[in-house]
Write a protein that holds these residues in place. Structure first.
Motif, PDB file in Angstrom:
ATOM      1  N   ILE A  21       0.856  -1.193   0.000  1.00  0.00           N
ATOM      2  CA  ILE A  21       0.000   0.000   0.000  1.00  0.00           C
ATOM      3  C   ILE A  21       0.889   1.239   0.000  1.00  0.00           C
ATOM      4  N   PHE A  22       0.562   2.197  -0.869  1.00  0.00           N
ATOM      5  CA  PHE A  22       1.380   3.405  -0.966  1.00  0.00           C
ATOM      6  C   PHE A  22       0.504   4.600  -1.346  1.00  0.00           C
ATOM      7  N   TYR A  23       1.007   5.795  -1.018  1.00  0.00           N
ATOM      8  CA  TYR A  23       0.315   7.048  -1.317  1.00  0.00           C
ATOM      9  C   TYR A  23       1.303   7.984  -2.005  1.00  0.00           C
ATOM     10  N   LYS A  24       0.794   8.700  -3.014  1.00  0.00           N
ATOM     11  CA  LYS A  24       1.620   9.707  -3.694  1.00  0.00           C
ATOM     12  C   LYS A  24       0.836  11.019  -3.787  1.00  0.00           C
ATOM     13  N   TYR A  30       6.113  10.173  -3.122  1.00  0.00           N
ATOM     14  CA  TYR A  30       5.548   9.335  -2.063  1.00  0.00           C
ATOM     15  C   TYR A  30       5.350  10.142  -0.780  1.00  0.00           C
ATOM     16  N   ILE A  31       4.145   9.998  -0.205  1.00  0.00           N
ATOM     17  CA  ILE A  31       3.860  10.659   1.067  1.00  0.00           C
ATOM     18  C   ILE A  31       3.498   9.645   2.152  1.00  0.00           C
ATOM     19  N   GLY A  32       3.562   8.353   1.810  1.00  0.00           N
ATOM     20  CA  GLY A  32       3.290   7.324   2.806  1.00  0.00           C
ATOM     21  C   GLY A  32       3.190   5.948   2.179  1.00  0.00           C
ATOM     22  N   CYS A  33       3.305   4.926   3.029  1.00  0.00           N
ATOM     23  CA  CYS A  33       3.169   3.544   2.569  1.00  0.00           C
ATOM     24  C   CYS A  33       3.067   2.646   3.797  1.00  0.00           C
ATOM     25  N   LEU A  49      10.057   8.727   1.496  1.00  0.00           N
ATOM     26  CA  LEU A  49       9.189   9.901   1.540  1.00  0.00           C
ATOM     27  C   LEU A  49       9.793  11.090   0.800  1.00  0.00           C
ATOM     28  N   GLY A  50       8.940  11.726  -0.005  1.00  0.00           N
ATOM     29  CA  GLY A  50       9.372  12.891  -0.764  1.00  0.00           C
ATOM     30  C   GLY A  50      10.049  12.562  -2.073  1.00  0.00           C
ATOM     31  N   LYS A  51      10.238  11.275  -2.351  1.00  0.00           N
ATOM     32  CA  LYS A  51      10.887  10.857  -3.601  1.00  0.00           C
ATOM     33  C   LYS A  51       9.817  10.401  -4.606  1.00  0.00           C
ATOM     34  N   GLY A 110      -4.289  13.126  -4.865  1.00  0.00           N
ATOM     35  CA  GLY A 110      -3.110  12.289  -5.100  1.00  0.00           C
ATOM     36  C   GLY A 110      -3.500  10.889  -5.515  1.00  0.00           C
ATOM     37  N   ILE A 111      -2.607   9.949  -5.290  1.00  0.00           N
ATOM     38  CA  ILE A 111      -2.785   8.573  -5.759  1.00  0.00           C
ATOM     39  C   ILE A 111      -2.661   7.612  -4.586  1.00  0.00           C
ATOM     40  N   LEU A 112      -3.660   6.771  -4.423  1.00  0.00           N
ATOM     41  CA  LEU A 112      -3.596   5.677  -3.458  1.00  0.00           C
ATOM     42  C   LEU A 112      -3.490   4.382  -4.245  1.00  0.00           C
ATOM     43  N   GLY A 113      -2.454   3.602  -3.966  1.00  0.00           N
ATOM     44  CA  GLY A 113      -2.251   2.360  -4.701  1.00  0.00           C
ATOM     45  C   GLY A 113      -2.163   1.155  -3.789  1.00  0.00           C
ATOM     46  N   ILE A 114      -2.710   0.045  -4.261  1.00  0.00           N
ATOM     47  CA  ILE A 114      -2.612  -1.237  -3.558  1.00  0.00           C
ATOM     48  C   ILE A 114      -2.167  -2.288  -4.569  1.00  0.00           C
ATOM     49  N   SER A 115      -1.041  -2.929  -4.298  1.00  0.00           N
ATOM     50  CA  SER A 115      -0.502  -3.958  -5.200  1.00  0.00           C
ATOM     51  C   SER A 115      -0.472  -5.307  -4.497  1.00  0.00           C
ATOM     52  N   ARG A 116      -0.874  -6.319  -5.231  1.00  0.00           N
ATOM     53  CA  ARG A 116      -0.843  -7.679  -4.691  1.00  0.00           C
ATOM     54  C   ARG A 116       0.085  -8.536  -5.556  1.00  0.00           C
TER      55      ARG A 116
END
Length: 292
Positions: A21-24, A30-33, A49-51, A110-116
Motif C-alpha cells: 500500500i502506498f500514497y503519492k 511518495y507521502i506514505g506507505c 518519503l518525498g521521492k 493524489g494517488i492511493l495504490g494497492i498492489s498484490r
C-alpha cells in the motif's frame, strides 16, 4: 488526541496487511506507505518519503508506474493493471495493482495504490496455457499451437515480407508398426520420433504434431533452400536411426514457401499435395516442386 489515536490505529492496521500500500501526492512523490511496501522495495521510510519513482527505481520500472498514475488521474476513477515488475533487489514479480484518486490536505488529489503479488498464480496460468498447446503423447506443440503460429507468420509476411517455409512430414507405413507390434509400441515410436526431430531442428524451426503420424515444421528460414536442406537432413537421420529396438522408419516430406495472398488453408493444400507426391513416388523422399 482522538484524531492522533485514530491515525495511529489506522497505520497499525495497514502495516498488518501483506499487500503493498502506498500514497503519492499530485506531483507523484511518495507521502506514505505500509511496512510491506518498504520491505518489498528494500527502503526505509526516510529513503522513500518525498521521492518519486524515477529517484527510487530503474527508468523502465518508473516509466511503467508513471504511465498508470497519469492514466488514473486523467480518468479520475479506480484503475487496475497487471504487469511484471523488477524491484531494486532484482526480484521479479507479477503484480495486480489498483489505484484510486484520494484527497489529501483537504484540497489536493493524489494517488492511493494497492498492489498484490500474484506471481505464483500467473506462473500457474502460464503453465496451464503452455500445456494446452502441447500434444499429450509426444510433448511437442499441437494443432492448436500450429494454427496460432502460422497465422502469426502470415501476418508478419504480409506486413514485412519475411519469408518462411512449411515442411509436412508423414511416417511411411506407420500402420504396419501398430499392426505388427501393437499401439503401445506405436506410441513409443511416435514419442521417440518427435524427440529425434526436436533434437535436430534449429531455434527458428517450430515442430508440431498435427495428428496421428503427421507432423509439420514451420521454418523461419531465409530461403526455401535452407528448408530443403533441413528436410533432407531429417530424412537421412530418421532413416538411419532405430526409434525402438530393431524398429526403423522412413519419412516422406513435402515443402513449400509462403507466397503473396496465402492463407492457412492455401499453403496447407499446396504442401499436402507435395507430401502426397512424395508418398506416391516411392516414399522416403523430399518433394519441393510438383512434378504434375
Amino acid at each position: 488526541m482522538k484524531q492522533i489515536e485514530s491515525s495511529l490505529l489506522l497505520s497499525s492496521v495497514i502495516d498488518l496487511i501483506d499487500d503493498l500500500i502506498f500514497y503519492k501526492d499530485k506531483h507523484f512523490k511518495y507521502i506514505g506507505c505500509n511496512a510491506a511496501f518498504l520491505s518489498f522495495i528494500g527502503k526505509t521510510s526516510a529513503e522513500l518519503l518525498g521521492k518519486d519513482d524515477f529517484e527510487l527505481f530503474e527508468h523502465n520500472v518508473a516509466s511503467q508506474f508513471r504511465k498508470h498514475d497519469k492514466l488514473m488521474l486523467a480518468e479520475g476513477k479506480i484503475r487496475s493493471n497487471e504487469e511484471w515488475v523488477t524491484y531494486p533487489n532484482n526480484k521479479k514479480v507479477y503484480l495486480l495493482t489498483k489505484k484510486i484518486p484520494f484527497v489529501y490536505d483537504g484540497i489536493n488529489t493524489g494517488i492511493l495504490g494497492i498492489s498484490r503479488d500474484i506471481t505464483l498464480l500467473e506462473k500457474a496460468n502460464q503453465k496451464l496455457q503452455e500445456q494446452t498447446l502441447l500434444d499429450e503423447l509426444t510433448q511437442v506443440k499441437n494443432r492448436k499451437a500450429y494454427n496460432l503460429k502460422i497465422k502469426s507468420l502470415l501476418a508478419v509476411y504480409e506486413r514485412y515480407q519475411t519469408p518462411f517455409s512449411i515442411i509436412s512430414i508423414d511416417i511411411d507405413d506407420f500402420k504396419d508398426i501398430n499392426d505388427s507390434f501393437g499401439h503401445d509400441m506405436g506410441d513409443t515410436v511416435l514419442r521417440n520420433f518427435a524427440a529425434l526431430l526436436e533434437k535436430n531442428i534449429r531455434e527458428t524451426d517450430h515442430l508440431f504434431r498435427i495428428g496421428g503420424e503427421e507432423f509439420v515444421i514451420l521454418s523461419e528460414s531465409k530461403t526455401k533452400v535452407d528448408a530443403i536442406q533441413l528436410a533432407e537432413k531429417l530424412r537421412q537421420i530418421v532413416a538411419f536411426t532405430e526409434l525402438l529396438s530393431e524398429i526403423k522408419v522412413t519419412i516422406s516430406l513435402g515443402i513449400c514457401e509462403v507466397s503473396f495472398g496465402d492463407s492457412p488453408n492455401s499453403i496447407a493444400k499446396r504442401v499436402d499435395k507435395l507430401l502426397y507426391e512424395a508418398k506416391s513416388d516411392g516414399k522416403n523422399k523430399v518433394i519441393y516442386h510438383s512434378k504434375k
